[in-house]
Structures are given as C-alpha cells and as structure tokens.
Design a protein around this motif. Structure first.
Motif, short mmCIF file in Angstrom:
data_model
loop_
_atom_site.label_atom_id
_atom_site.label_comp_id
_atom_site.label_asym_id
_atom_site.label_seq_id
_atom_site.Cartn_x
_atom_site.Cartn_y
_atom_site.Cartn_z
N LEU A 22 0.82 -1.21 0.00
CA LEU A 22 0.00 0.00 0.00
C LEU A 22 0.86 1.26 0.00
N VAL A 23 1.97 1.22 0.72
CA VAL A 23 2.89 2.36 0.72
C VAL A 23 3.43 2.59 -0.69
N ARG A 24 3.80 1.50 -1.35
CA ARG A 24 4.29 1.62 -2.73
C ARG A 24 3.18 2.06 -3.67
N GLU A 52 4.78 0.00 -16.93
CA GLU A 52 5.30 -1.35 -16.69
C GLU A 52 5.55 -1.58 -15.20
N GLN A 53 6.08 -0.57 -14.52
CA GLN A 53 6.35 -0.69 -13.09
C GLN A 53 5.06 -0.86 -12.29
N VAL A 54 4.04 -0.10 -12.65
CA VAL A 54 2.76 -0.18 -11.93
C VAL A 54 2.10 -1.54 -12.16
N LEU A 55 2.14 -2.02 -13.39
CA LEU A 55 1.56 -3.33 -13.69
C LEU A 55 2.32 -4.44 -12.97
N ALA A 56 3.64 -4.30 -12.86
CA ALA A 56 4.44 -5.28 -12.12
C ALA A 56 4.09 -5.24 -10.63
N HIS A 57 3.76 -4.06 -10.16
CA HIS A 57 3.34 -3.87 -8.76
C HIS A 57 2.07 -4.68 -8.48
N TYR A 58 1.11 -4.62 -9.40
CA TYR A 58 -0.13 -5.40 -9.24
C TYR A 58 0.15 -6.90 -9.38
N GLN A 59 1.04 -7.25 -10.30
CA GLN A 59 1.38 -8.65 -10.48
C GLN A 59 1.99 -9.23 -9.21
N GLU A 60 2.79 -8.43 -8.52
CA GLU A 60 3.38 -8.86 -7.25
C GLU A 60 2.29 -9.20 -6.24
#
Length: 236
Positions: A22-24, A52-60
């Motif tokens: 959530l912080v990220r 790409e970074q935001v989508l990777a964030h959701y993938q995590e």
C-alpha cells in the motif's frame, strides 16, 4: 483428522507485505499524477516505463495472494487485512473486472471511435466471464448448504472416525473448487487490464492507472476510518 490451518507467520508475513504494498501504491499514485501533469511528446518512453512498473506492482500482489491461497484459500474470501467496508466490495476475493472498465469510463474522456468500439468488445467479454464465475460461485454456495455437508457440520462434536474422513474429503473438495474460482477470477481481472492497456495510449493508461489507485486508496482510507470509529463507539 487432517488439518491445514494457516500458520500465524504466513498470515503475518502477508499482512506485512500488504502494508508495504500500500505504501508503494501511494508512491506510484504520486508518480502517475506527476507524469500526467508533465505530459510531453518526448516522455513517452518514461511513461511506458512507469506503466510497466505499476503493472508489475499489481502482479506482485497477485503472486503473493496466490501463495497465501495455497495455504488457506478461505482467508482470501474474507481477508482480515481489509476493512469491513472493503470486504463488502469483494467479488471472488477481489474487485469485479467490470469495475476496471467503469474506472476507464470515468478517467479517460478522449477515446477515439475505434477505441470505443474495442472497449465495448472488452466489456461484453468481461460481462460473460463474470457471469460464468458468478454462477460457479453460486453453485459452490449451494454445495456448502447441501444436506450432506450441513449434516456433517452439525455432527462435528460427536463425529466418528469414518465420518471424519468424509468431512475432510468434503472440505478438501471445497478448497480445491474455491482455489480454482480464485485463479479464474484473477485471470479475468488481469486479462481485462491487459486488454484495456493495449487499447489505450500511454497517457490514457496513466490516467486510468491513477484513477484505479486513487479509488483503492480512498476506499481503504475510508474503510479503516469507519472501522476505527466503530471500535471507539462500540458499534458493530
């Protein structure tokens, strides 16, 4: 009787991950707003990199919830790390994919005719996918309320060895079915986002992702404040 309770450290580990996530999320929201406000033609590569970074964030997030689901899928359907209000918005342990499309409608106002046509196709596909999964969820709920399962549950205090095996089998079958529903729902959520991003331009995608993050964080903030007020006043 075979049991597979969630180990405390597994749940605690996920809750720690979620707080950091959530912080990220808040940090990404600020970056998205900055990128939108400083829009210029020579920043396309930077915009794509941020997307790409935001989508990777959701993938995590999906990867971590999948790990937890393998430990205890029931937790994902009533997650203790969410506020009571957030839990009322859940569908198959997450937001409905159609919510993604409503966020696009509210955040992106400059779709071309071709983009609008393609978005309508995605809406139809998503609606069908949601309908199938909703029907599967309904069948699962019916199976839990079916006489054999109810009878076993009522006799849990005086259950015999042979019946223990039957109860274990029923619970394991339910877990397997719920895990499959979760996987299918997450797949639909992810594929819907992928299709949307493919249709939108980089700038439009930034606006969509910013609106999605803003929505989630606002719901989170309001839900936590509401739960805190209930705790103070003793209201259930």
């Amino acid at each position: 009787m075979a049991q597979n309770p969630t180990e405390p450290n597994v749940l605690e580990s996920f809750m720690t991950f979620f707080q950091g996530w959530l912080v990220r999320q808040q940090s990404f929201l600020e970056q998205l707003h900055h990128s939108i406000s400083s829009e210029s033609a020579n920043e396309v590569n930077q915009q794509k990199s941020l997307i790409e970074q935001v989508l990777a964030h959701y993938q995590e997030y999906y990867e971590e919830t999948a790990k937890l689901a393998r430990q205890d899928v029931f937790l994902l359907f009533c997650p203790p790390w969410l506020s009571s209000f957030e839990r009322t918005l859940l569908w198959a342990a997450g937001y409905k994919p159609s919510l993604i499309l409503r966020i696009v409608d509210g955040a992106v106002k400059d779709l071309t005719d071709e983009q609008t046509r393609r978005m309508e196709e995605v809406k139809a596909e998503t609606k069908n996918g949601e309908k199938e999964l909703t029907e599967t969820l309904a069948r699962l709920q019916q199976s839990v309320a079916a006489p054999p399962m109810v009878a076993l549950a009522r006799r849990i205090g005086r259950i015999m060895d042979g019946e223990i095996s039957s109860l274990d089998s029923a619970i394991e079958a339910l877990k397997t079915s719920m895990l499959r529903v979760l996987e299918d729902a997450d797949s639909l959520r992810k594929s819907t986002v992928s299709k949307v991003v493919e249709i939108l331009s980089p700038v439009q995608t930034l606006k969509f992702l910013a609106a999605a993050a803003q929505f989630q964080l606002q719901v989170r903030r309001w839900g936590m404040e509401r739960d805190s007020q209930k705790a103070l006043t003793g209201v259930v």
